[in-house]
Design an enzyme around this catalytic site. Structure first.
Site, mmCIF file in Angstrom:
data_model
loop_
_atom_site.group_PDB
_atom_site.id
_atom_site.type_symbol
_atom_site.label_atom_id
_atom_site.label_comp_id
_atom_site.label_asym_id
_atom_site.label_seq_id
_atom_site.Cartn_x
_atom_site.Cartn_y
_atom_site.Cartn_z
ATOM 1 N N TYR A 1 0.807 -1.196 -0.132
ATOM 2 C CA TYR A 1 -0.042 -0.011 0.188
ATOM 3 C C TYR A 1 0.767 1.147 0.062
ATOM 4 C CZ TYR A 1 -2.538 -3.815 2.486
ATOM 5 O OH TYR A 1 -3.115 -5.096 2.705
ATOM 6 N N HIS A 2 2.064 1.382 -0.573
ATOM 7 C CA HIS A 2 2.828 2.348 -0.463
ATOM 8 C C HIS A 2 3.397 2.916 -1.939
ATOM 9 C CE1 HIS A 2 4.288 0.585 3.605
ATOM 10 N NE2 HIS A 2 3.268 1.416 3.589
ATOM 11 N N PRO A 3 2.468 3.295 -2.871
ATOM 12 C CA PRO A 3 2.886 3.733 -4.244
ATOM 13 C C PRO A 3 3.473 5.309 -4.141
ATOM 14 C CG PRO A 3 0.408 3.631 -3.918
ATOM 15 C CD PRO A 3 0.953 2.859 -2.729
#
Length: 532
Positions: A468-470
């Site tokens: 969940y870290h774009p």
């Protein structure tokens, strides 16, 4: 509406930015495409998997990933006040000194940080200004901010066991905090909780300001296009309650995140000429870096059976009742209670940053928590944080309601594959070390029969998921490929800024939420100093 600034997106960067501008006396219009943060599972930290694929989630999916068996990976992103800080696991970790100051790669070559104006000494005061730290004060911590952060009141005994086992097995120190600039060691995670309740960026920074006459917050408000006068952005059009509205402002700030900020730029005519021509969008600014440079942390589950009760044994209704009435109990856990940073890929120099971050949870955590099996388990999940693969965000069409094409191109660089395979082997070493070994009843996933690199690669292709870290799709820098300059102003478009994780030129080696908030605070300072 006659705001000084319009902010698009009420996520981590947007909420902090709005509060800082309000505190300076500015008039702010904040547009959020999602709704209010009234979902009952936003408050209890352990409730975050219940928010996935709900009304507060954009529910994105990637393009088929060639190196992950052609799978289209699910990407949750917050569609609610607070953005993804309202649906995440509330882990609070800053970037490290190496992230901002540069480091050495496996070949001994220097790798630059974020560049001038973004050193550790530049960003540390901003990090400190955000937090209300409930621990011992120091030169790196502060209790003067608005975001409650610190250790949880209680952590599961399995999490404590993991910290001790990881330190012994990996030869790393036990750390009290990962927020002092160093990412090497094992420890319990800090969280942005207060009295057992999630503190999203919206709740910490803006909820108390809803009565401020200089703040207008509109939910279910979706930006459609920028308004231009020459090369200057003077406002935007947006859809609100079924009607198209226009607003003029002194400045517009995009804070819609690493997926939708580049989408909005492209829809507004800012981006690579070929991409805009493909969708018959008139060119305003040729900016070849828009949507490029996409980076993300990829995680793979390594799960063990537990001899002692884990969070898997929790009964949902009694736990919910305990949280509702007392703000205590299992729902105050954020599931990923502990972690460790280590060098896994063979050949990495000790001076290089860790390539793997372990997220430990006293539970069976696979496919974002959607998959459940009987029994008690604990998860030792290696996460790739030294990312070499690069992807991109492009348009599906010129329709603002159409989701963009998300192609992270996971494992397109062989170094990423090697790191995760090595990380899985180290996860097994941790579980085999006391005291965790004393409560381990065997390996559930990928299973003890998976021993060769090919076996582990097959598991990686089948089970890896986003953490969940774009970041990186409107990257900051000084070249023609840079989308924003070092003061976060969009190059070639006066009156327009970006204030979210999309500006990170290189992903940090840890969870990104705290850094997104830091970026929002820095954007406010730049705007108040006169912008570009």
């Amino acid at each position: 509406m006659q705001p000084d600034f319009v902010i698009v997106g009420a996520g981590s960067g947007g909420c902090v930015l709005a509060r800082r501008l309000l505190d300076a006396g500015a008039r702010v219009l904040l547009l959020e495409a999602g709704g209010p943060d009234t979902h009952p599972m936003i408050g209890p930290p352990a409730g975050f998997p219940k928010l996935f694929k709900s009304r507060v989630d954009w529910n994105f999916h990637t393009a088929p990933q060639v190196n992950l068996g052609g799978r289209r990976l699910y990407w949750p992103r917050g569609k609610v006040l607070g953005g993804s800080s309202a649906i995440n696991a509330t882990i609070y970790i800053r970037g490290s000194k190496q992230d901002f100051g540069g480091w050495t790669n496996a070949s001994g070559e220097p790798v630059p940080g974020w560049g001038e104006g973004w050193s550790w000494n530049d960003v540390l005061p901003v990090y400190r200004s955000l937090e209300k730290f409930r621990g011992q004060g120091s030169e790196t911590r502060s209790s003067e901010g608005l975001l409650p952060v610190g250790q949880r009141d209680t952590s599961h005994p399995l999490s404590h066991a993991f910290v001790d086992s990881a330190a012994r097995a990996l030869g790393i120190p036990v750390e009290e905090s990962f927020n002092d600039g160093q990412h090497l060691g094992a420890g319990l995670y800090e969280s942005n909780h207060h009295l057992g309740v999630r503190q999203s960026a919206y709740r910490a920074f803006l909820a108390s300001e809803r009565g401020n006459p200089r703040l207008t917050v509109l939910t279910q408000a979706q930006m459609l296009a920028l308004r231009w006068e020459g090369n200057r952005v003077v406002g935007l059009t947006f859809r609100y309650r079924g009607r198209v509205k226009e607003v003029r402002a002194g400045g517009v700030v995009l804070a819609a995140g690493a997926v939708q900020t580049p989408q909005l730029l492209l829809l507004s005519g800012i981006g690579p000429r070929d991409e805009l021509d493909k969708h018959n969008i008139g060119l305003r600014v040729h900016s070849p870096g828009v949507g490029e440079n996409l980076q993300d942390h990829l995680a793979v589950p390594v799960i063990f059976r537990s001899k002692v009760p884990s969070l898997d044994a929790v009964k949902e209704l009694p736990a919910l009742a305990e949280w509702v009435w007392r703000r205590r109990g299992p729902l105050t856990s954020n599931v990923a209670e502990a972690g460790a940073f280590a060098h896994a890929r063979p050949g990495l120099l000790p001076s290089a940053p860790p390539d793997i971050q372990y997220h430990f949870g006293p539970a069976y955590f696979r496919e974002h928590g959607f998959q459940k099996v009987p029994g008690n388990h604990f998860s030792v999940g290696p996460v790739l944080v030294d990312v070499h693969s690069r992807g991109r965000i492009t348009l599906h069409s010129a329709d603002p309601d159409a989701a963009p094409i998300i192609d992270p191109r996971y494992l397109s660089d062989e170094r990423d594959t090697r790191s995760l395979i090595a990380g899985m082997r180290l996860a097994r070493r941790v579980a085999a070390e006391a005291p965790l070994a004393d409560v381990c009843a065997g390996e559930a996933l990928p299973g003890e029969e998976a021993q060769s690199d090919d076996d582990l690669l097959a598991h990686l292709r089948r089970d890896a998921e986003t953490l969940y870290h774009p970041v990186g799709t409107a990257a900051m820098g000084d070249t023609d490929f840079s989308v924003v300059d070092r003061r976060l102003a969009v190059r070639g478009a006066a009156g327009l800024w970006v204030a979210d994780a999309s500006v990170m030129p290189r992903i940090i080696h840890a969870n990104t939420n705290a850094t997104a908030m830091m970026i929002g605070a820095r954007a406010a300072a730049f705007l108040l100093e006169g912008g570009a």
